[in-house]
Structures are given as C-alpha cells and as structure tokens.
Design a protein around this motif. Structure first.
Motif, PDB file in Angstrom:
ATOM      1  N   SER A 167      -4.782  -4.570  -1.350  1.00  0.00           N
ATOM      2  CA  SER A 167      -4.315  -4.976   0.091  1.00  0.00           C
ATOM      3  C   SER A 167      -3.038  -4.568   0.277  1.00  0.00           C
ATOM      4  O   SER A 167      -2.163  -5.013  -0.489  1.00  0.00           O
ATOM      5  CB  SER A 167      -4.813  -6.423   0.529  1.00  0.00           C
ATOM      6  OG  SER A 167      -5.928  -6.656   0.547  1.00  0.00           O
ATOM      7  N   SER A 168      -2.587  -3.825   1.234  1.00  0.00           N
ATOM      8  CA  SER A 168      -1.405  -3.445   1.660  1.00  0.00           C
ATOM      9  C   SER A 168      -0.986  -3.516   2.979  1.00  0.00           C
ATOM     10  O   SER A 168      -1.764  -2.912   3.729  1.00  0.00           O
ATOM     11  CB  SER A 168      -1.077  -2.089   1.131  1.00  0.00           C
ATOM     12  OG  SER A 168       0.101  -1.581   1.298  1.00  0.00           O
ATOM     13  N   TYR A 169       0.123  -4.446   3.431  1.00  0.00           N
ATOM     14  CA  TYR A 169       0.301  -4.567   4.762  1.00  0.00           C
ATOM     15  C   TYR A 169       0.763  -3.526   5.385  1.00  0.00           C
ATOM     16  O   TYR A 169       1.578  -2.724   4.885  1.00  0.00           O
ATOM     17  CB  TYR A 169       1.316  -5.830   5.116  1.00  0.00           C
ATOM     18  CG  TYR A 169       1.730  -5.903   6.255  1.00  0.00           C
ATOM     19  CD1 TYR A 169       1.068  -6.820   7.204  1.00  0.00           C
ATOM     20  CD2 TYR A 169       3.023  -5.529   6.903  1.00  0.00           C
ATOM     21  CE1 TYR A 169       1.093  -7.134   8.407  1.00  0.00           C
ATOM     22  CE2 TYR A 169       3.362  -5.824   8.233  1.00  0.00           C
ATOM     23  CZ  TYR A 169       2.418  -6.687   9.025  1.00  0.00           C
ATOM     24  OH  TYR A 169       2.630  -6.717  10.156  1.00  0.00           O
ATOM     25  N   GLY A 170       0.067  -3.220   6.680  1.00  0.00           N
ATOM     26  CA  GLY A 170       0.474  -1.967   7.511  1.00  0.00           C
ATOM     27  C   GLY A 170      -0.101  -0.660   7.077  1.00  0.00           C
ATOM     28  O   GLY A 170       0.255   0.380   7.186  1.00  0.00           O
ATOM     29  N   ASN A 171      -0.754  -0.568   5.604  1.00  0.00           N
ATOM     30  CA  ASN A 171      -1.406   0.586   5.316  1.00  0.00           C
ATOM     31  C   ASN A 171      -2.539   1.049   6.437  1.00  0.00           C
ATOM     32  O   ASN A 171      -3.502   0.367   6.877  1.00  0.00           O
ATOM     33  CB  ASN A 171      -2.169   0.208   3.786  1.00  0.00           C
ATOM     34  CG  ASN A 171      -2.928   1.351   3.388  1.00  0.00           C
ATOM     35  OD1 ASN A 171      -2.347   2.411   3.215  1.00  0.00           O
ATOM     36  ND2 ASN A 171      -4.340   1.097   3.182  1.00  0.00           N
ATOM     37  N   THR A 172      -2.187   2.445   6.397  1.00  0.00           N
ATOM     38  CA  THR A 172      -3.372   2.951   7.640  1.00  0.00           C
ATOM     39  C   THR A 172      -4.267   3.929   6.912  1.00  0.00           C
ATOM     40  O   THR A 172      -5.463   4.128   7.456  1.00  0.00           O
ATOM     41  CB  THR A 172      -2.349   3.497   8.584  1.00  0.00           C
ATOM     42  OG1 THR A 172      -1.643   4.692   8.102  1.00  0.00           O
ATOM     43  CG2 THR A 172      -1.732   2.589   9.348  1.00  0.00           C
ATOM     44  N   GLU A 173      -4.042   4.686   5.916  1.00  0.00           N
ATOM     45  CA  GLU A 173      -4.542   5.655   5.340  1.00  0.00           C
ATOM     46  C   GLU A 173      -5.976   5.313   4.691  1.00  0.00           C
ATOM     47  O   GLU A 173      -7.028   5.802   4.801  1.00  0.00           O
ATOM     48  CB  GLU A 173      -3.840   6.666   4.591  1.00  0.00           C
ATOM     49  CG  GLU A 173      -4.774   7.936   3.995  1.00  0.00           C
ATOM     50  CD  GLU A 173      -3.879   8.908   3.278  1.00  0.00           C
ATOM     51  OE1 GLU A 173      -4.378   9.855   2.805  1.00  0.00           O
ATOM     52  OE2 GLU A 173      -2.821   8.355   2.799  1.00  0.00           O
ATOM     53  N   TYR A 174      -5.708   4.033   3.869  1.00  0.00           N
ATOM     54  CA  TYR A 174      -6.795   3.619   3.153  1.00  0.00           C
ATOM     55  C   TYR A 174      -7.160   2.015   3.456  1.00  0.00           C
ATOM     56  O   TYR A 174      -6.309   1.653   4.001  1.00  0.00           O
ATOM     57  CB  TYR A 174      -6.310   3.553   1.699  1.00  0.00           C
ATOM     58  CG  TYR A 174      -6.003   4.826   0.951  1.00  0.00           C
ATOM     59  CD1 TYR A 174      -7.251   5.799   0.340  1.00  0.00           C
ATOM     60  CD2 TYR A 174      -4.600   5.492   0.815  1.00  0.00           C
ATOM     61  CE1 TYR A 174      -6.877   6.864  -0.447  1.00  0.00           C
ATOM     62  CE2 TYR A 174      -4.649   6.638   0.067  1.00  0.00           C
ATOM     63  CZ  TYR A 174      -5.561   7.375  -0.326  1.00  0.00           C
ATOM     64  OH  TYR A 174      -5.211   8.575  -1.021  1.00  0.00           O
ATOM     65  N   ARG A 175      -8.224   2.106   3.412  1.00  0.00           N
ATOM     66  CA  ARG A 175      -8.551   0.513   3.644  1.00  0.00           C
ATOM     67  C   ARG A 175      -7.904  -0.277   2.411  1.00  0.00           C
ATOM     68  O   ARG A 175      -7.600  -1.614   3.017  1.00  0.00           O
ATOM     69  CB  ARG A 175     -10.140   0.312   3.384  1.00  0.00           C
ATOM     70  CG  ARG A 175     -10.537  -1.163   3.552  1.00  0.00           C
ATOM     71  CD  ARG A 175     -12.209  -1.140   3.332  1.00  0.00           C
ATOM     72  NE  ARG A 175     -12.668  -2.500   3.337  1.00  0.00           N
ATOM     73  CZ  ARG A 175     -13.807  -3.119   3.255  1.00  0.00           C
ATOM     74  NH1 ARG A 175     -14.817  -2.297   2.710  1.00  0.00           N
ATOM     75  NH2 ARG A 175     -14.126  -4.475   3.453  1.00  0.00           N
ATOM     76  N   ASN A 176      -8.160   0.051   1.296  1.00  0.00           N
ATOM     77  CA  ASN A 176      -7.327  -0.744   0.129  1.00  0.00           C
ATOM     78  C   ASN A 176      -6.369   0.402  -0.524  1.00  0.00           C
ATOM     79  O   ASN A 176      -6.972   1.409  -1.140  1.00  0.00           O
ATOM     80  CB  ASN A 176      -8.016  -1.472  -0.790  1.00  0.00           C
ATOM     81  CG  ASN A 176      -8.917  -2.409   0.197  1.00  0.00           C
ATOM     82  OD1 ASN A 176      -8.125  -3.381   0.301  1.00  0.00           O
ATOM     83  ND2 ASN A 176     -10.158  -2.654   0.031  1.00  0.00           N
ATOM     84  N   ALA A 177      -4.984   0.162  -0.313  1.00  0.00           N
ATOM     85  CA  ALA A 177      -4.384   1.228  -0.982  1.00  0.00           C
ATOM     86  C   ALA A 177      -4.348   1.544  -2.530  1.00  0.00           C
ATOM     87  O   ALA A 177      -4.572   0.437  -3.232  1.00  0.00           O
ATOM     88  CB  ALA A 177      -2.737   0.895  -0.923  1.00  0.00           C
ATOM     89  N   PRO A 178      -4.807   2.711  -3.056  1.00  0.00           N
ATOM     90  CA  PRO A 178      -5.121   2.748  -4.530  1.00  0.00           C
ATOM     91  C   PRO A 178      -4.133   2.448  -5.752  1.00  0.00           C
ATOM     92  O   PRO A 178      -4.511   1.699  -6.466  1.00  0.00           O
ATOM     93  CB  PRO A 178      -5.286   4.264  -4.554  1.00  0.00           C
ATOM     94  CG  PRO A 178      -5.514   4.749  -3.149  1.00  0.00           C
ATOM     95  CD  PRO A 178      -4.953   3.812  -2.528  1.00  0.00           C
ATOM     96  N   MET A 179      -2.812   2.627  -5.051  1.00  0.00           N
ATOM     97  CA  MET A 179      -1.854   2.287  -6.039  1.00  0.00           C
ATOM     98  C   MET A 179      -2.189   2.610  -7.539  1.00  0.00           C
ATOM     99  O   MET A 179      -2.234   1.730  -8.406  1.00  0.00           O
ATOM    100  CB  MET A 179      -1.375   0.672  -6.063  1.00  0.00           C
ATOM    101  CG  MET A 179      -1.133   0.083  -4.727  1.00  0.00           C
ATOM    102  SD  MET A 179      -0.344  -1.649  -4.792  1.00  0.00           S
ATOM    103  CE  MET A 179      -0.203  -1.832  -3.045  1.00  0.00           C
TER     104      MET A 179
END
Length: 362
Positions: free
Chosen positions: A170-182
């Motif tokens: 989970s990443s606040y403000g992330n828009t491209e992914y549902r869950n940021a890969p990191m």
C-alpha cells in the motif's frame, strides 16, 4: 458425464516447476463458476495450481467476504476433474483446520494477516504437525521485518516448505498500481531467503488488466520463480476484484506473450564475458567505497569547523545546491532523478552522522 482425474497430485513436483503458474478466481462464488474456471484453466495446459478465495478479508464491511467453508468441496471436485492441486488463503486457525479437512494442497497467508503477528501466530499454531506447503504474502505496509517474522513463525511451527508471494505494498497517493510493487523490497527479501520459492502476484500489484502483462513481465525479468494471476470465466461480473481478473483464455495469451528468461546458462562465452564485466563492477564499487570514505573524512573536517564556530550541522541552502547540481549532472549521464535523489539523501544522512559525532566529542 465429465471424466475424473484419479492420479494423485504430486504437490512438491508442482512447486518445484519453473515457471510456476498459479491461477484461479479471486473468489469462489458458485460451484459452477469454480468448476468451469478450473476446467478452462486446465485446458490451457499452462496452469500448475488452482487458487480461489474462500474467505475474503475486505477493507470495509458489506462487501462480499467470501462464500466460506461450503466452497471447499467445490475445490475438491475441481481437483478431481482437472488434476490441479488447490490453493487457498487462510487467516485463522479454524480456516486452517477446514482447509486441511477438505484436502487443500497449498495454503497461503495473505497480506492483511502477515501484517499482524498475533494472527500469523494463530495460523502457525494451527499448522503444527500439518504436512502442507505454506506461501506467505508480503504485509500490506512496506516492512520486511514483518514479512521475515511471519516466515520465522511458520517455520518454528514445523512447516517444512515455505514460499513467498510478492503482491506489492500500500502506498498513499499511488495511482498507477493498486499496490506499489516496490521491487527493491522483493529483491531484498529474495536476497535474505535465496532458497525459498518467490512468486509474484501481478494481479494485486496492477489492480487492472491493462497493465497486468507489463507487471508480470517485470517480475519475470527480475527472476521470480512464478506468477499468481487471478482468472475468472466472466471477469466483469466477478463478485470481487473484477478489474484485475482475466479469462482463462486471455491468461493463456498473456503467458504466451511473456518473454521467459533464465537465471543462468552454462554457455562458456557468456559466462566468460559476464565474469569480466562483473569484475569491472567490483573494481568500480571498491573505488566508490574508497571515495565515499574520503568524502566522509572531509565532512568530519567541516563538522569540526562548524563546532569551533558554533554553527549548526544542517545547512539547507547548501544541501539544496548539492542536490540540484547532482541531479543536473547525473541526468546528463543517463541517471534517473529518483535514483540520484535517493542516493544523495543516503549520503547526506551519513554525512550528518559523521558531523554529529564530531559535534558531540569532548
């Protein structure tokens, strides 16, 4: 009447396959849906294990939270019809017991459970004495210690086969992914646990079909052992996570389009060239470390001057000047702004540490 597969499932042989492909609906909705999905996935010849959500932890009450235990016999029947081993998510001791009672072959611990050590321990306690593989998803927040702790708790329960599932964070403000890969966190977890299976879940990372294949390809390029991808016979009408699911046939097309890569080769010419390039990197890394040590010695001298003149360590304008200069010069040499910023932030923190040590010396 439909033919029934009677050959026993060799789960360990399946888990040792590369690439390992696990697929199935986000949620088991009806018996007909589960069986139809399983048979169409098996017909592709590309799927190694069937997944389905039986219990669904949802963010807010009122959403479909899974069909519950009554869906487990559907998976039993699906296994009989297709020969595919089954996999479900478990979050409580009772769910573990029910899944094992209905002969589920692979269990996984979800991201919302991994984040809570109490829940992981309850699952681990229920697994004692059970000879079943357990895959552990990363926690929803980017914390490798929580992920590692879950692995350790399950291992201490005596589970012999443990694998990892990277599904993004989970990443606040992330828009491209549902869950940021990191991806760097997945890579670090792999470095810490090189002997464990590492599967990527691009469905939960992407959250939508249009970037699913690109996300899966990135995982393959990074050397993940396999993929867990959600598939539904009618994705747009799925009771949960409709946007990220694909039909079994679309899944097959996507897997065919992925460029599968090998982690290594025994080709002599390649190995020789690679060894030379790696040796060059080793020399450059040694030089970087030497230069960085020299930089920190200069920072200590600056710290001494600041101490003698009663000046604060942090000089914001000077730091902004350094960073802007680095970004400008770095981008001209093909280095990304994000990388330069993170690199120099780390350098700055280490420099502050050295100056702080000087400031506090008697």
């Amino acid at each position: 009447m439909e033919a029934t597969v009677t050959t026993p499932v060799d789960v360990m042989a399946v888990l040792n396959k590369r690439p390992l492909i696990i697929s199935g609906p986000c949620s088991a909705e009806t018996e007909e849906q589960v069986l139809a999905t399983a048979q169409r996935l098996a017909a592709t010849g590309k799927v190694d294990a069937l997944r389905a959500g039986i219990w669904k932890p949802r963010t807010r009450p009122g959403s479909f939270e899974g069909i519950g235990t009554k869906g487990l016999p559907w998976l039993q029947q699906a296994k009989k019809l297709t020969g595919l081993p089954t996999a479900v998510e478990v979050a409580t001791g009772k769910q573990v017991e029910d899944a094992l009672h209905f002969e589920v072959d692979i269990l996984w611990i979800g991201a919302r459970t991994t984040v809570n050590p109490f829940s992981v321990q309850e699952v681990a306690d229920a697994l004692r004495g059970a000879n079943v593989p357990v895959l552990i998803k990363n926690p929803i927040n980017p914390d490798l210690e929580l992920w590692t702790g879950a692995v350790e708790r399950v291992a201490k329960a005596g589970v012999k086969y443990i694998g990892l599932i990277h599904r993004g964070f989970s990443s606040y403000g992330n828009t491209e992914y549902r869950n940021a890969p990191m991806w760097h966190l997945g890579i670090e977890m792999r470095r810490r646990n090189p002997d464990l299976l590492m599967v990527c879940d691009p469905s939960h990372m992407a959250g939508r079909r249009d970037i699913l294949q690109d996300t899966a390809q990135r995982a393959v390029d990074l050397g993940y052992d396999g993929l867990m991808i959600e598939s539904h016979i009618d994705p747009d009408k799925a009771w949960s996570d409709a946007k990220q699911q694909v039909t079994p046939e679309k899944l097959a097309e996507m897997l065919d389009a992925i460029k599968w890569r090998h982690e290594s080769t025994q080709e002599a010419e390649f190995l020789s060239a690679l060894a030379k390039l790696r040796e060059q990197i080793n020399h450059i890394d040694d030089e970087l470390l030497s230069l960085m040590a020299q930089r920190m010695k200069i920072s200590e001298k600056i710290g001494q001057y600041k101490k003698e003149n009663n000046i604060t360590i942090l000089q914001t304008s000077r730091w902004n000047e350094i960073l802007e200069r680095a970004i400008r010069k770095g981008e001209k040499q093909g280095l990304g702004k994000e990388f330069i910023t993170k690199y120099f932030d780390a350098v700055h923190l280490e420099s502050i540490r050295h100056q702080n040590k000087v400031m506090n010396e008697d």
